[in-house]
Structure formats: C-alpha cells, structure tokens
Write a protein that holds these residues in place. Structure first.
Motif, PDB file in Angstrom:
ATOM      1  N   PRO A  56      10.138  82.111   4.213  1.00  0.00           N
ATOM      2  CA  PRO A  56       9.739  80.861   4.876  1.00  0.00           C
ATOM      3  C   PRO A  56       9.087  81.041   6.235  1.00  0.00           C
ATOM      4  O   PRO A  56       8.597  80.075   6.802  1.00  0.00           O
ATOM      5  CB  PRO A  56      11.066  80.105   5.003  1.00  0.00           C
ATOM      6  CG  PRO A  56      12.104  81.181   5.043  1.00  0.00           C
ATOM      7  CD  PRO A  56      11.596  82.259   4.140  1.00  0.00           C
ATOM      8  N   LYS A  57       9.056  82.280   6.765  1.00  0.00           N
ATOM      9  CA  LYS A  57       8.437  82.505   8.067  1.00  0.00           C
ATOM     10  C   LYS A  57       7.249  83.453   7.988  1.00  0.00           C
ATOM     11  O   LYS A  57       6.845  84.040   8.982  1.00  0.00           O
ATOM     12  CB  LYS A  57       9.462  83.048   9.064  1.00  0.00           C
ATOM     13  CG  LYS A  57      10.489  82.008   9.503  1.00  0.00           C
ATOM     14  CD  LYS A  57      11.310  82.526  10.666  1.00  0.00           C
ATOM     15  CE  LYS A  57      12.271  81.463  11.172  1.00  0.00           C
ATOM     16  NZ  LYS A  57      13.018  81.917  12.360  1.00  0.00           N
ATOM     17  N   GLU A  58       6.666  83.604   6.787  1.00  0.00           N
ATOM     18  CA  GLU A  58       5.522  84.503   6.615  1.00  0.00           C
ATOM     19  C   GLU A  58       4.368  83.768   5.949  1.00  0.00           C
ATOM     20  O   GLU A  58       4.536  83.147   4.902  1.00  0.00           O
ATOM     21  CB  GLU A  58       5.908  85.720   5.766  1.00  0.00           C
ATOM     22  CG  GLU A  58       6.867  86.676   6.430  1.00  0.00           C
ATOM     23  CD  GLU A  58       7.169  87.880   5.563  1.00  0.00           C
ATOM     24  OE1 GLU A  58       7.865  88.796   6.050  1.00  0.00           O
ATOM     25  OE2 GLU A  58       6.733  87.908   4.385  1.00  0.00           O
ATOM     26  N   LEU A  59       3.202  83.851   6.557  1.00  0.00           N
ATOM     27  CA  LEU A  59       1.970  83.395   5.919  1.00  0.00           C
ATOM     28  C   LEU A  59       1.419  84.558   5.114  1.00  0.00           C
ATOM     29  O   LEU A  59       1.167  85.642   5.658  1.00  0.00           O
ATOM     30  CB  LEU A  59       0.956  82.953   6.973  1.00  0.00           C
ATOM     31  CG  LEU A  59      -0.448  82.640   6.442  1.00  0.00           C
ATOM     32  CD1 LEU A  59      -0.417  81.461   5.480  1.00  0.00           C
ATOM     33  CD2 LEU A  59      -1.407  82.386   7.592  1.00  0.00           C
ATOM     34  N   ARG A  60       1.222  84.355   3.797  1.00  0.00           N
ATOM     35  CA  ARG A  60       0.800  85.434   2.914  1.00  0.00           C
ATOM     36  C   ARG A  60      -0.529  85.104   2.246  1.00  0.00           C
ATOM     37  O   ARG A  60      -0.917  83.938   2.149  1.00  0.00           O
ATOM     38  CB  ARG A  60       1.870  85.687   1.847  1.00  0.00           C
ATOM     39  CG  ARG A  60       3.167  86.225   2.424  1.00  0.00           C
ATOM     40  CD  ARG A  60       4.146  86.604   1.339  1.00  0.00           C
ATOM     41  NE  ARG A  60       5.199  87.459   1.833  1.00  0.00           N
ATOM     42  CZ  ARG A  60       5.958  88.243   1.084  1.00  0.00           C
ATOM     43  NH1 ARG A  60       5.765  88.291  -0.224  1.00  0.00           N
ATOM     44  NH2 ARG A  60       6.899  88.992   1.617  1.00  0.00           N
ATOM     45  N   TYR A  61      -1.191  86.172   1.773  1.00  0.00           N
ATOM     46  CA  TYR A  61      -2.490  86.033   1.098  1.00  0.00           C
ATOM     47  C   TYR A  61      -2.512  86.975  -0.092  1.00  0.00           C
ATOM     48  O   TYR A  61      -2.049  88.121  -0.029  1.00  0.00           O
ATOM     49  CB  TYR A  61      -3.623  86.372   2.059  1.00  0.00           C
ATOM     50  CG  TYR A  61      -4.992  86.358   1.422  1.00  0.00           C
ATOM     51  CD1 TYR A  61      -5.671  85.146   1.216  1.00  0.00           C
ATOM     52  CD2 TYR A  61      -5.617  87.553   1.043  1.00  0.00           C
ATOM     53  CE1 TYR A  61      -6.938  85.140   0.635  1.00  0.00           C
ATOM     54  CE2 TYR A  61      -6.879  87.542   0.471  1.00  0.00           C
ATOM     55  CZ  TYR A  61      -7.529  86.335   0.266  1.00  0.00           C
ATOM     56  OH  TYR A  61      -8.780  86.311  -0.316  1.00  0.00           O
ATOM     57  N   ARG A  62      -3.087  86.461  -1.192  1.00  0.00           N
ATOM     58  CA  ARG A  62      -3.252  87.295  -2.382  1.00  0.00           C
ATOM     59  C   ARG A  62      -4.646  87.093  -2.936  1.00  0.00           C
ATOM     60  O   ARG A  62      -5.037  85.974  -3.293  1.00  0.00           O
ATOM     61  CB  ARG A  62      -2.210  86.933  -3.439  1.00  0.00           C
ATOM     62  CG  ARG A  62      -2.405  87.680  -4.749  1.00  0.00           C
ATOM     63  CD  ARG A  62      -1.393  87.240  -5.783  1.00  0.00           C
ATOM     64  NE  ARG A  62      -1.693  87.780  -7.097  1.00  0.00           N
ATOM     65  CZ  ARG A  62      -1.003  87.512  -8.196  1.00  0.00           C
ATOM     66  NH1 ARG A  62       0.035  86.687  -8.111  1.00  0.00           N
ATOM     67  NH2 ARG A  62      -1.340  88.022  -9.356  1.00  0.00           N
ATOM     68  N   VAL A 117      -1.632  79.724 -15.901  1.00  0.00           N
ATOM     69  CA  VAL A 117      -1.267  81.073 -15.494  1.00  0.00           C
ATOM     70  C   VAL A 117      -0.505  80.986 -14.177  1.00  0.00           C
ATOM     71  O   VAL A 117      -0.931  80.272 -13.254  1.00  0.00           O
ATOM     72  CB  VAL A 117      -2.514  81.957 -15.320  1.00  0.00           C
ATOM     73  CG1 VAL A 117      -2.114  83.352 -14.836  1.00  0.00           C
ATOM     74  CG2 VAL A 117      -3.292  82.033 -16.620  1.00  0.00           C
ATOM     75  N   ALA A 118       0.628  81.674 -14.072  1.00  0.00           N
ATOM     76  CA  ALA A 118       1.405  81.678 -12.837  1.00  0.00           C
ATOM     77  C   ALA A 118       0.689  82.499 -11.769  1.00  0.00           C
ATOM     78  O   ALA A 118       0.261  83.619 -12.024  1.00  0.00           O
ATOM     79  CB  ALA A 118       2.798  82.233 -13.087  1.00  0.00           C
ATOM     80  N   VAL A 119       0.558  81.944 -10.586  1.00  0.00           N
ATOM     81  CA  VAL A 119      -0.075  82.633  -9.460  1.00  0.00           C
ATOM     82  C   VAL A 119       0.979  83.225  -8.530  1.00  0.00           C
ATOM     83  O   VAL A 119       0.799  84.301  -7.973  1.00  0.00           O
ATOM     84  CB  VAL A 119      -0.987  81.661  -8.689  1.00  0.00           C
ATOM     85  CG1 VAL A 119      -1.610  82.340  -7.476  1.00  0.00           C
ATOM     86  CG2 VAL A 119      -2.069  81.106  -9.607  1.00  0.00           C
ATOM     87  N   SER A 120       2.095  82.493  -8.352  1.00  0.00           N
ATOM     88  CA  SER A 120       3.151  82.973  -7.467  1.00  0.00           C
ATOM     89  C   SER A 120       4.459  82.327  -7.876  1.00  0.00           C
ATOM     90  O   SER A 120       4.515  81.469  -8.760  1.00  0.00           O
ATOM     91  CB  SER A 120       2.840  82.625  -6.006  1.00  0.00           C
ATOM     92  OG  SER A 120       3.084  81.250  -5.766  1.00  0.00           O
ATOM     93  N   GLY A 121       5.515  82.732  -7.175  1.00  0.00           N
ATOM     94  CA  GLY A 121       6.809  82.101  -7.356  1.00  0.00           C
ATOM     95  C   GLY A 121       6.853  80.771  -6.616  1.00  0.00           C
ATOM     96  O   GLY A 121       5.815  80.210  -6.246  1.00  0.00           O
ATOM     97  N   PRO A 122       8.067  80.240  -6.387  1.00  0.00           N
ATOM     98  CA  PRO A 122       8.194  78.943  -5.712  1.00  0.00           C
ATOM     99  C   PRO A 122       7.527  78.935  -4.346  1.00  0.00           C
ATOM    100  O   PRO A 122       7.667  79.870  -3.560  1.00  0.00           O
ATOM    101  CB  PRO A 122       9.709  78.754  -5.597  1.00  0.00           C
ATOM    102  CG  PRO A 122      10.277  79.592  -6.696  1.00  0.00           C
ATOM    103  CD  PRO A 122       9.371  80.769  -6.810  1.00  0.00           C
ATOM    104  N   THR A 175       8.991  80.465  -0.983  1.00  0.00           N
ATOM    105  CA  THR A 175      10.353  80.045  -0.655  1.00  0.00           C
ATOM    106  C   THR A 175      11.182  81.192  -0.094  1.00  0.00           C
ATOM    107  O   THR A 175      11.965  81.017   0.836  1.00  0.00           O
ATOM    108  CB  THR A 175      11.048  79.477  -1.910  1.00  0.00           C
ATOM    109  OG1 THR A 175      10.292  78.353  -2.377  1.00  0.00           O
ATOM    110  CG2 THR A 175      12.464  79.037  -1.612  1.00  0.00           C
ATOM    111  N   GLY A 176      11.029  82.369  -0.643  1.00  0.00           N
ATOM    112  CA  GLY A 176      11.809  83.513  -0.176  1.00  0.00           C
ATOM    113  C   GLY A 176      11.366  84.060   1.163  1.00  0.00           C
ATOM    114  O   GLY A 176      12.072  84.879   1.759  1.00  0.00           O
TER     115      GLY A 176
END
Length: 871
Positions: free
Chosen positions: A814-820, A788-793, A811-812
């Motif tokens: 590159p300067k953000e730490l994200r959480y899901r 199952v895909a969790v995220s993009g590149p 990849t889109g």
C-alpha cells in the motif's frame, strides 16, 4: 428475474430459513422445472442430502468455532448468540481494543467471500449512528470462513420481544421513530437496508431504544449471489420479490409492514399512513420525512423539516431531531482546518471570537490561540512548553481562564487578557474544570485532594486565590465540568463514575437556606462531557454517548430526563462551547484525513524524481484528476462541510470550490478534454447519477455550480475519445458496465461485472478494469473476448494505463507505486509513498505526472453552528 427463478428462490430460501412448512403444499403442486432449479441451488449450497432426508422444519448448521476460541488472534469469543441460514453470531471481546465488546457474524462456508466484505465494510463503517450497529472490521477464521465485526448491542430482537410480551402504543411509536431516524441517516449515504424485519432490530433496556443490525448487508450479499439471497418474505417490498433493484422505497414498505405488526390496525391518519407505506406502487408510498412527521406524538413533539439533507463526512446537518416543540439547527461549518488537533473551544459572550487549544505539528504541546471574526490565521495567546487547555472566556469577554497541566499530574488555573498580556497564576492543585460566575470575579471549579478523586465543586474567588466553600455535600459522586447559569442561581455539571454510569445534573441555589441543592439528574450515559446552558437559560446542552457515537444532547434544565439528541451538530464529538448571549455553538469533531499528492516521474515508466503535497486540508481530499483544460487538478473535498468538487491550479494558487451540491455523497470526478468538461458522479438524493460540469474560467472564478441534470448510474471511467463514459449499473441479472454517450442516447453493454474503475488502452484495443469483489486488475479485448489477469488486488482502484504498461498500487504494497510493462512479468517500484493510498489515482497523458490521494493521521477540527433554536 424470470418467473421460474423467482419461484425457485422462494422455496430455496424457505428451506434455508426453516420456514418449509409455509410452502410445503405449494411445493407438492409445483412444476418439474422449478423443482429441478431448487435442487441445483441446494446442491450448490451443499444441503441437497439434508433436503432429501428431512421434512425441513429447521436447518442444522455446523459450527466450527467453540466458545472461548480466539478468532484472527484478536477476538475472544464469549457466547454464541445465535445461528441462522447465513451465519453464526458470537459475542466477543476485542483484545486489541481493551476487551471492547463486539459482535462477530461468521458466515457459513461458500456463501460470501472475504473480498466482498472487505470492500463493502468501507461503506458500512460510515454508518456512524447510535441506532445503527455498523460494520467495524472484516477477516477470516482459521478455517477460512469470512466474518464481519460490528458493535455489540445489548438486548433482544424485536421478534423475541413480540413473542414474550405486548408492546404498548407509546413504545411502538418510539421504536418506529428510532428506526426512521436511522433509515434517514443511512439513506443519505445511498445505503439501503433491504432486509428490514423484526429479526434485524435489537430492542435495548431503555424504552423505545432500537438498533438496526445487518444494515446494507443484504445488498452486499446481492452483489455476489443475487438470485439466491435478495430480500424476501412478508417484509420485502413487492419489487424486491420481483427481482428489481432496491431503492429507498423498499425500506419504507418493510417499515410499513412492521408498523402494522406493532400497532395493529390504528384508525385515522396513522392508519392511512401505514396503508400508504405498504402500497404496491413505489410512487404512492410516502417518503421518510412524512413518515417521521406523522409517527411523532403530536401532544409532545414536533419536527422541523430541513430544507436539504446535508451530510458531513462524520456528521449530519439539518437532520430532523425531536424536541419539546421545534428544533432548528443551522448547518455546521468548519471554523478551523489547521494541521493536527484543535480542541478545548471557548467562545466570547457574543459568539464571534473563538479561543481554542492547538498543538502546531512539530512544536510541542498545545497552547491557546484566538481566532477573530473574519480572520483565517489565529493569534497565539500562550507560549508554554506545557499543555494548555480547558479555556473559558469571562462574562465581560475580556479575560480568558485556562488550565496548564504540570508534570506531577496537577494543574495550574491561570488567567490572561483576551487581547494578550501577562498571565496570572490563581491556584495550583488537582483541578479538572471550571466555569465563570456572572460577576467575573470568581469561578466554580472541580477540585480534589488527590489525583484519583473524589472530585467536588468549590467556589473560588480570583482575588483570594484559595478555594472557598464546597457547593454540595461530599458524597460518592464525582462532580466535574461545571457550567453556571447567567443569573448565577444554577449550575449544571457531570456526575462522573469510573464505571461509565455518568449523567448530567443541575444544582440550584436556595437563598432561604443559603445552600446549593441537587435538584435534577439526567439519563445515564457511558460518557458525558462539557455541559452548557442555552443562551435563554431554559435548556442544557452537552456531549454524550460512546466512543465514535458521542453527540450533542439537550434537555430542559428542570426535566433532564427528557433528553434528546441534536444530530445536526454531528458525531464523534468531544468538546462543546455555547455562547452566553447568542445561539452560537462550536464543537470539536474528529476527522479522517486524506491529502492529494503529486508524483513527478522521470518519464514513462521511469522512477519518481519529486513528490509534493498538492491539496492538503485537514479533511478528506480525494479522487484527484489531472485537467489539461484548466491546467491543474480537480479533486473532491469535504473541507466546506459537504462533499464538493474543488480545483487547484498548477501554479499552486489557492484551491477554489467549483460546486455547491446540496445532497451529493460519494463523489468522484473525471475529465473529458474534447468536451472541455468534467464528469461528476456520485449519489444524489439517494440515487446514483452523473452529470457534466463545464470547465470554464467563470466557473473557476465564481463557483457555485448546483447541477440538476443527472443521469442514472455511477461513472467508473471515461473513454479515450472523451465523448462517452463507462457507467456501472445493476441490471436484472446482476451488475453491469455500459458505455454511454455523454450527448445523445447511444449506449451499449460492455460486460457483466461489478467494476470500480475502467480505462481504455491508448491504442484502443483493450479495456482494463478493476473488479469490485476481489479487486484484481483485468484486461479484455475492446470488442469482446476472454479476460486476462494483469495483477492481483488493487488498493482502492488505484491504477492507470500508460502507452507501454500499467501503473498501480497493489493491496499487499500500500505504500509503493509500481509499474509493469506489457511485455514483462514483474513489477518495478517507481516511488515510496508518504502514506497508505487513499481514493483516487490519475496519470497525465505524457506519463510524467501522477496525482493520488494518501491517508494521513486522524485529527480534529472545530465546527461552528451559527444558529440553533430549541423552542
């Protein structure tokens, strides 16, 4: 690879390469199963119709890019160089780099994906060697076809040369030597050419100059469609034709076939060497060191074997280099590692004290500093608001001369005592460089009446304060960067031309006529800088080359045409300084820079509350991993000159180096708390491997771990129980990931994918992994099932799995730490990063800390070579 697949592949590739006539009779006699497989491959390639309609002596390729078109809004195509089974190659101008000439390889539709190229170009770009046309960039055309950009190499392929003329023995040996040097350099990075043949060697106008193209591209293609695109034909090693994984020995076999084609059937030791290179058994083939030694013409050259091949990030230590007799160079080690750029090095006559220019970040223009023996902090010598540089220490070691740049484009020539004190202004004007005369009371400098030149060499008395006699008659040549010999009878300098026809020249004092005469002029280079005399006065050393390939060259002063490279000094060089009395040298080398940062979170999945720089040399500090055994962070850094594992404690004590690997490259590190050990993985002796590194207080105190008990494969993750690791390998059917016990022989195949990082979920039900080609993040059940895909590149495998969700940098962004969170469909931003993400990402068990590497601006440091021997 099965026998059926191997035979089908041979016919398929013969069609693509236009070599059908060589296999046509075999095709007639081939069985139906093989024929059907070839039809499947051609149908997938979209060429089945052509195959059925033509006898296939050549394959027409559709070209959808016209000469003169602009590719990706940047590359202006000038000429279609040629087409082949896999791609069309154009000569183009890079408009973003001042119309720099490049070659663009545009792949035919359906053969390779942009994502594959984007990932691999990071490795290919490291092959920064004058005999390798490495990758520079990737992209897509307007029609969606992926392309690869490399340095454009002027010349003809070796195949074209062999068809047009006879290659003499001396030239053939020189070509083979250049190829061997390039292979040794690349193999030290774990990169194998895998498709070495005359079509992939460009011969320049200079005799013996050879450049390899498509380096490593065949392995790149293998990763996507191994059954159709692996190396083949008469130049391929037998193991490659059998579908086995490529090793360095495969390139040696291909080189042996090329050597036989170039040299015919030489007798004696050389003939026996070529026969051994083409042996069926990998173990019976010689290594590249032996090949290099035996190819060298014994009457002119000798080669000194290095004790170990130690590659700096952008330089090579103790790489074999050709010299008149013997060349032996110690390992270059960083002498400065301060933020920003350190440049314009100068040495005291004994080579113990360094003077250099350095602009402290945030404090304006560069000033001069002195670094004494054993000191870690420099002493400031000048405090001007203007730019200071181009320093040189007097022959008695007491005085420093230097230039200060004025706003009107002129320079001031000034002196001051090495131990500090008041400056003395000697002369102002259009001045460019200088060298001390042996008496220490005068200098030779390059001066002009106007900014544009012409530049001439003049004698200047420090007491007179005005230029004296012109050393050489004024002509069309600009003469800059002089260096006077210890006896004051000779001067070496750069003959500089604006169009790049630059060379080193030597002038000698004629006491009978009381004049200076130019007696020797060396080879032409695009760029030549900072010539110096060797301490014994027999040789001249200087920096020359093009852009990122500037290296240290040397030649006897009375025969400058016999110039050769000393790659042990490194690449991407600028300034060079050589001590007058001892064989000590210092070079300025450009460095890429990554730093390790720590982000403190407000709790699991919560926004950041603080960020701090945790590990910050001016070199690459990457792949950090949080450790609870010795509380702190493990990371990989090359600040000591080679990639090693370092440790920095949570209380911010000074970082400690734990390992002393002699030949480790591309290192990564993981931690296994139950085993109280780290797992170090990378390329060792040219092969992927891993081993355990026990994390003990004694190791923290003493360091020096050299390893040796390596197991095959690259580790891409550690199991939650800490007693097994996920290992990436290349199987016969393609890339695979295995779960391997750290103790014992237990292992199991997990999935068949090219993964760059693997993590288990906290509950042990899922496996998350980052795919190598397109780099999306996937999730699969621990015991198998659909993914199952969790995220993009994901950028540079930067993700970590928490209890309730996943942390990552896409990849889109590159300067953000994200959480899901697992139950949500959207990501939320936890922190704005200081810079683009680098290599490495680690999450603490309580999810309150993340360590990661971030890219920083490229700077330059000074490297010291403590001993070199040219005779």
């Amino acid at each position: 690879m099965s026998d059926l697949e191997s035979r089908a592949k041979r016919f398929f590739l013969a069609w693509l390469d236009g070599d059908w006539s060589e296999v046509e009779q075999e095709w007639i006699a081939e069985n139906e199963a093989v024929r059907l497989r070839v039809v499947e491959l051609l149908k997938a390639r979209g060429q089945l119709g052509e195959f059925l309609q033509h006898p296939a002596y050549g394959v027409p390729q559709s070209i959808d890019i016209e000469v003169g078109a602009l590719i990706a809004g940047r590359y202006h195509t000038v000429e279609l160089v040629g087409t082949g089974a896999f791609a069309a190659v154009y000569r183009a101008h890079d408009e973003e780099m001042g119309a720099k000439e490049v070659a663009i390889k545009v792949f035919h539709a359906g053969l390779i994906t942009y994502a594959m190229l984007e990932w691999e170009v990071q490795t290919l770009a490291k092959l920064d060697h004058p005999s390798i046309a490495g990758a520079m960039n990737v992209g897509r055309t307007a029609g969606g076809r992926p392309f690869l950009v490399r340095r454009f190499v002027e010349g003809h392929t070796l195949r074209q040369v062999l068809k047009s003329r006879k290659v003499g023995r001396a030239e053939a040996l020189a070509i083979l030597q250049a190829i061997v040097e390039a292979l040794r350099y690349a193999h030290s990075f774990g990169m194998i050419h895998c498709d070495l043949k005359p079509e992939n060697v460009i011969i320049g106008d200079t005799a013996g100059k050879a450049t390899l193209i498509d380096f490593g591209l065949q392995l790149l293609l293998d990763s996507g469609k191994r059954h159709t695109l692996s190396s083949r034909g008469p130049y391929a090693a037998p193991e490659l034709n059998r579908g086995e994984p490529a090793t360095a020995a495969a390139d040696i076999y291909s080189l042996g076939v090329m050597a036989a084609e170039l040299l015919g059937k030489p007798g004696g030791q050389l003939g026996r060497l070529i026969d051994r290179m083409r042996r069926e058994s990998l173990a019976e083939r010689p290594n590249l060191e032996e090949v290099q030694r035996q190819l060298a013409p014994k009457q002119k050259w000798n080669w000194i074997a290095a004790a170990a091949l130690l590659l700096l990030p952008l330089s090579a230590a103790m790489i074999l280099a050709p010299t008149r007799q013997d060349a032996e160079v110690d390992l270059p080690v960083p002498w400065t590692s301060f933020p920003g750029r350190e440049h314009s090095p100068a040495l005291t006559p004994d080579g113990e004290t360094l003077v250099f220019a350095w602009a402290i970040p945030g404090e304006g223009e560069p000033n001069l500093f002195r670094l004494d023996p054993g000191a870690t902090a420099p002493v400031r010598l000048t405090t001007s608001a203007l730019r200071d540089g181009y320093a040189a220490v007097s022959p008695d070691g007491q005085t420093v001369g230097f230039f200060r740049e004025l706003p009107n484009g002129q320079n001031e020539f000034r002196t001051l005592r090495l131990n500090g004190g008041a400056e003395q202004l000697i002369l102002s004007g259009y001045l460019q460089s200088f060298s001390w005369m042996p008496d220490g009371k005068s200098v030779i400098l390059s001066r002009s009446e106007r900014l544009e030149g012409p530049w001439r060499l003049e004698h200047l008395s420090l007491t007179a304060g005005a230029p004296g006699r012109v050393l050489l008659p004024l002509d069309e040549a600009n003469r800059i960067a002089p260096s006077v010999s210890a006896d004051g009878q000779k001067v070496v300098y750069v003959r500089w031309a604006k169009r790049g026809n630059n060379s080193v020249a030597v002038a000698e004092w004629n006491s009978r006529e009381a004049t200076w005469r130019e007696r020797e002029v060396g080879p032409v280079y695009p760029d030549v800088r900072t010539p110096h005399w060797s301490p014994d006065g027999a040789d001249v050393l200087y920096v020359a080359g093009r852009a990122n390939n500037r290296m240290v060259h040397f030649a006897p002063f009375d025969d400058l045409k016999r110039a050769h490279v000393l790659p042990a000094f490194g690449q991407r060089l600028d300034g060079l300084a050589v001590a007058r009395r001892n064989p000590v040298a210092v070079v300025t080398q450009a460095q890429s820079d990554q730093k390790v940062w720590e982000i403190q979170l407000g709790g699991p999945g919560k926004s950041a509350v603080a960020q701090r720089s945790l590990f910050a040399s001016t070199w690459d500090d990457e792949n950090p991993y949080l450790s609870s055994i010795l509380p702190g962070v493990l990371a990989v850094s090359d600040q000591s000159g080679t990639e090693q594992v370092w440790f920095v404690a949570d209380d911010q004590r000074r970082a400690s180096r734990l390992t002393s690997y002699l030949d480790g490259h591309g290192l990564d590190v993981f931690v296994s708390p139950p085993r109280r050990a780290a797992v170090v993985t990378g390329t060792f002796s040219g092969e992927p491997g891993f081993e355990e590194l026990p994390l003990t207080e004694s190791l923290l105190r003493d360091g020096g771990w050299r390893g040796g008990s390596f197991r095959p494969g690259l580790v891409v993750g550690v199991a939650r129980d800490g007693h097994s690791v996920y290992v990436s390998r290349r199987g016969k059917a393609g890339p695979e990931v295995w779960r391997v016990a750290l103790q014992g022989e237990q292992q199991e195949l997990v999935f068949r994918e090219a993964a760059t990082r693997v993590e288990e979920s906290v509950d042990g039900k899922w496996i998350f992994y980052c795919e190598r080609s397109k780099r999306p993040l996937w999730r699969i059940p621990m015991r198998g099932g659909p993914r199952v895909a969790v995220s993009g590149p994901v950028t540079r495998r930067a993700f970590a799995v928490g209890r309730e969700g996943v942390y990552l940098v896409e990849t889109g962004t590159p300067k953000e730490l994200r959480y899901r969170a697992f139950g949500e469909n959207t990501f939320r931003v936890l922190a704005e990063l200081q810079g683009p993400i680098g290599f490495g990402f680690s999450l603490s068990r309580d999810e309150t800390r993340i360590v990661l590497s971030e890219e920083n601006a490229t700077g330059s440091d000074l490297l010291r070579v403590a001993r070199f021997h040219l005779h």
